[in-house]
Design an enzyme around this catalytic site. Structure first.
Site, PDB file in Angstrom:
ATOM      1  N   GLU A 156      10.619  11.185   5.411  1.00 44.55           N
ATOM      2  CA  GLU A 156       9.240  11.608   5.701  1.00 44.55           C
ATOM      3  C   GLU A 156       9.143  12.355   7.029  1.00 44.55           C
ATOM      4  O   GLU A 156       8.424  13.344   7.131  1.00 44.55           O
ATOM      5  CB  GLU A 156       8.289  10.406   5.701  1.00 44.55           C
ATOM      6  CG  GLU A 156       8.138   9.698   4.353  1.00 44.55           C
ATOM      7  CD  GLU A 156       7.702  10.622   3.221  1.00 44.55           C
ATOM      8  OE1 GLU A 156       7.019  11.642   3.486  1.00 44.55           O
ATOM      9  OE2 GLU A 156       8.070  10.344   2.062  1.00 44.55           O
TER      10      GLU A 156
ATOM     11  N   PRO B 193      -4.817  -2.161  -6.240  1.00 43.45           N
ATOM     12  CA  PRO B 193      -5.434  -3.468  -6.459  1.00 43.45           C
ATOM     13  C   PRO B 193      -5.237  -4.382  -5.249  1.00 43.45           C
ATOM     14  O   PRO B 193      -4.204  -4.322  -4.602  1.00 43.45           O
ATOM     15  CB  PRO B 193      -4.673  -4.042  -7.662  1.00 43.45           C
ATOM     16  CG  PRO B 193      -3.977  -2.902  -8.287  1.00 43.45           C
ATOM     17  CD  PRO B 193      -3.783  -1.860  -7.241  1.00 43.45           C
TER      18      PRO B 193
HETATM   19  P1  ADP Z   1      -9.777  -5.164  -4.863  1.00 41.90           P
HETATM   20  O1  ADP Z   1     -11.190  -5.198  -5.292  1.00 41.90           O
HETATM   21  O2  ADP Z   1      -9.439  -3.990  -4.006  1.00 41.90           O
HETATM   22  O3  ADP Z   1      -8.806  -5.331  -5.971  1.00 41.90           O
HETATM   23  P2  ADP Z   1     -10.546  -7.592  -3.592  1.00 41.90           P
HETATM   24  O4  ADP Z   1     -11.646  -7.110  -2.747  1.00 41.90           O
HETATM   25  O5  ADP Z   1     -10.943  -8.238  -4.868  1.00 41.90           O
HETATM   26  O6  ADP Z   1      -9.531  -6.426  -3.906  1.00 41.90           O
HETATM   27  O7  ADP Z   1      -9.628  -8.558  -2.740  1.00 41.90           O
HETATM   28  C1  ADP Z   1      -9.237  -9.809  -3.225  1.00 41.90           C
HETATM   29  C2  ADP Z   1      -9.111 -10.791  -2.079  1.00 41.90           C
HETATM   30  O8  ADP Z   1      -8.050 -10.442  -1.217  1.00 41.90           O
HETATM   31  C3  ADP Z   1     -10.337 -10.824  -1.212  1.00 41.90           C
HETATM   32  O9  ADP Z   1     -11.265 -11.709  -1.677  1.00 41.90           O
HETATM   33  C4  ADP Z   1      -9.768 -11.240   0.136  1.00 41.90           C
HETATM   34  O10 ADP Z   1      -9.622 -12.626   0.221  1.00 41.90           O
HETATM   35  C5  ADP Z   1      -8.411 -10.627   0.135  1.00 41.90           C
HETATM   36  N1  ADP Z   1      -8.419  -9.314   0.783  1.00 41.90           N
HETATM   37  C6  ADP Z   1      -8.121  -8.147   0.208  1.00 41.90           C
HETATM   38  N2  ADP Z   1      -8.201  -7.127   1.078  1.00 41.90           N
HETATM   39  C7  ADP Z   1      -8.568  -7.662   2.257  1.00 41.90           C
HETATM   40  C8  ADP Z   1      -8.832  -7.119   3.548  1.00 41.90           C
HETATM   41  N3  ADP Z   1      -8.709  -5.805   3.786  1.00 41.90           N
HETATM   42  N4  ADP Z   1      -9.205  -7.963   4.529  1.00 41.90           N
HETATM   43  C9  ADP Z   1      -9.307  -9.277   4.301  1.00 41.90           C
HETATM   44  N5  ADP Z   1      -9.088  -9.855   3.106  1.00 41.90           N
HETATM   45  C10 ADP Z   1      -8.707  -9.064   2.082  1.00 41.90           C
HETATM   46 ZN    ZN Z   2       9.615  13.825   0.112  1.00 42.10          ZN
END
Ligand code: ADP
Ligand code: ZN
Ligand code: MG
Length: 605
Positions: free
Chosen positions: A424, A204
């Site tokens: 690791e 998540p």
């Molecule tokens: P997931 O769907 O994987 O649970 P989200 O895409 O809903 O995660 O991410 C939630 C928020 O966290 C995004 O709106 C952003 O602000 C931030 N975020 C998460 N991952 C990134 C990333 N790789 N780069 C920049 N912002 C991110």
């Molecule tokens: Zn191991």
């Protein structure tokens, strides 16, 4: 989308038509009704007619309304009304005296009809209105079968790949999809096929939803998004209707993206879990049908996201459905720094801020956690009435976020991370020196969930359908390498090696019982496997039919194999002791190193 506008229009024009009729009747009546009508006896009326005083009359079945000739009026009013009596000679009399007359019997018929229809219409209108209101509150009571997928049009998706950081591999894979959506012809012309469904898999908050939007944003195509949990509705059949509707809408807007968030809520393996209900099953089946039912080249690409791929129904991952998986993993240190840099754009930073340092402090955090850190820091700065976020604010914010995460996630202490790193590298070094082991792709100490604190990713150089005895032994040695490294460096093992031990034992048991690879027991299969493909289904080893003595012998043999491989692993690591420590240092610092980088450390050219 609301209801069919055309249908709405016809419905309304019928209402208007009826209202117009009614209005006409009223007007006709009003001609007399709005006058002050003097109630007169029928005999009086007849006298007026006979005296040529009446100008015109309107006869209904109960009344006669009339107007006197203006010049004949001595006393107003000019208008009168009388009760109609049965008088067959009336018409004759009226003709005789030149009175204009009109039978308004028709009008009463219309009035009768109207008196029925109007209340019904009013009632229906109120009913319709109430249900519309209800529907709005509960997400479309009246539009139950309609998909709730929101359509985002190009200008509404401002998200680009540049807004996503730290997940470069996933981005690279998705760039191909963007290219396809932009110019599908280029792909179809040379007979290329883009995967129909792409599954974004990762913990998540790592940016799966963000990435899906970025794909749509980059390609500039409509984006239909719906969450798996929304599919599961209150009535059976509704979810399935939604899926149908969603695909219907999407096909009309191709090229476009359908994004199903939280696919696991919908795609849970059928017949598992306590909540198995028919509804989800139907919805899932409909999704499978829809995915099979359209051509990839139609320009609709289906993206889905899940953080629990293991519980998905196998059918979803078959060819022609979500046959490609893109891993969206937690970012490494460099990735975290990039994400922090992205998110600090929105806040004012004090000159002392060192994001590299913050990145180093936050192993295991996902993008969403990092965004949260920046936000917390900004709040702290505001609370302290500063106009810029300082390094101190950021550090305190990290602590707060970590405290929140600790409840659901593992954030490792420094000493633990060091141990995991040595462990690791131990696996990796043994793998590197074993001819029969799969090459090391990547070593990571970025925590993955609660179970895996670190991992060594080995990918086979080619597809393997057969494994020799020595290859299996090599695998066991690699599995025990982590443990051996811990023993070597710290003098004792930790609980972290449990999983390795379980796996190594399984392989050893399988060698003895399933493949007859033990000299003592000979080439006898001591268990019947339903799964002839080995190494895949250790879990399903069925109890064999053998004596207690044989069982003891099996145990002895298994132990023998494990011990031999354990000392083999240890011997290797002893030779590479310095390299082990050196590589672990690099790993602690960078959190992720590739097999090639490890190679460079171990065998500097
Ligand atoms: P997931 O769907 O994987 O649970 P989200 O895409 O809903 O995660 O991410 C939630 C928020 O966290 C995004 O709106 C952003 O602000 C931030 N975020 C998460 N991952 C990134 C990333 N790789 N780069 C920049 N912002 C991110
Ligand atoms: Zn191991
Ligand atoms: Mg999400």
């Amino acid at each position: 989308m609301a209801r069919d506008p055309q249908q709405k229009q016809t419905q309304f024009s019928i209402v208007y038509l009826l209202l117009a009729f009614w209005a006409l009747i009223l007007l006709q009546e009003a001609y007399f009704a709005f006058q002050h009508l003097d109630e007169v006896p029928y005999s009086q009326f007849k006298t007026w007619v006979t005296d040529d005083k009446v100008d015109e009359v309107a006869i209904t079945d109960q009344t006669i309304k009339g107007k006197l000739k203006p010049d004949q009026v001595e006393v107003p009013p000019q208008w009168f009304q009388t009760v109609r009596v049965h008088d067959p000679n009336l018409v004759e009399l009226l003709e005789e005296h030149g009175v204009k007359y009109a039978g308004v019997v028709v009008s009463t018929l219309w009035k009768d009809v109207a008196s029925w229809v109007i209340p019904i219409l009013i009632f229906a209108g109120i009913w319709y209105w109430i249900f519309r209101k209800l529907g709005q509150g509960q997400g479309g009571f009246m539009r139950i079968g309609q998909s709730k997928a929101k359509i985002y049009v190009e200008k509404e998706i401002p998200i680009r790949f540049s807004d996503v950081a730290g997940v470069d591999e996933a981005k690279d894979e998705l760039k191909e999809v963007v290219a396809f959506l932009k110019t599908p012809e280029r792909f179809t012309r040379i007979g290329g096929r883009i995967p129909k469904g792409i599954l974004l898999v990762g913990p998540p908050g790592t940016g799966k939803t963000l990435l899906a939007k970025a794909v749509a944003g980059e390609a500039g195509v409509p984006f239909f998004t719906i969450s798996g949990s929304e599919f599961v509705e209150m009535f059976v059949g509704v979810g399935a209707a939604r899926v149908r509707d969603l695909f219907e809408q999407a096909k009309g807007k191709a090229p476009c993206i359908i994004f199903i968030d939280e696919l696991d809520a919908l795609g849970k393996a059928r017949g598992t879990g306590p909540m198995t209900h028919e509804e989800r099953e139907q919805t899932l089946n409909q999704l499978l049908v829809e995915m099979d039912g359209f051509d990839t080249n139609s320009g609709v690409v289906i993206l889905a996201a899940t953080n629990r791929p293991e519980i998905l129904d196998q059918a979803l991952q078959r060819a022609g459905r979500f046959d490609r998986q893109v891993l969206v993993d937690r970012p490494d240190r460099k990735g975290r720094q990039d994400i922090l840099s992205l998110h600090v754009k929105a806040v004012t930073l004090a000159p002392d801020v060192d994001l590299e340092n913050i990145a180093a402090m936050t192993p295991g955090m996902a993008g969403a956690d990092l965004a949260n850190v920046i936000n917390e820091a900004a709040l702290l700065a505001v609370r302290r009435e500063r106009d810029a976020v300082t390094q101190h604010d950021l550090e305190e914010a990290v602590e707060r976020v970590v405290a929140g995460l600790e409840k659901r996630n593992r954030v490792l202490r420094k000493a633990e991370r060091e141990r995991v790193a040595h462990h690791e590298v131990g696996h990796a070094l043994v793998a590197l020196s074993m001819p029969g082991a799969d090459p090391v792709q990547k070593i990571s100490i970025v925590p993955r969930g609660v179970a895996a604190l670190g991992y060594t990713l080995q990918l086979p150089a080619e597809d393997r359908f057969l494994l020799t005895k020595s290859e299996l032994e090599d695998r066991i040695a690699v599995l025990l390498g982590g443990r051996a490294a811990e023993e070597l460096v710290y003098g004792e093992v930790s609980t972290g090696a449990h999983d390795d031990l379980v796996k190594a034992t399984q392989v050893a048991k399988q060698m003895v019982k399933g493949y007859g690879m033990s000299k003592q027991l000979g080439p006898v299969a001591l268990e019947e496997s339903e799964h002839p493909t080995f190494l895949k289904q250790f879990e399903h080893a069925s109890p064999g039919h053998y004596s207690e003595e044989t069982a003891k012998e099996i145990d002895r043999e298994v132990r023998q194999i494990i011990e031999t491989q354990q000392s083999r692993a240890k011997d290797i690591l002893k030779v590479y002791n310095e390299k082990l420590v050196e590589a672990a240092k690099v790993l602690i610092d960078r959190e992720v190193i590739t097999g090639e980088e490890l190679h460079a450390i171990v065998l500097p050219s």
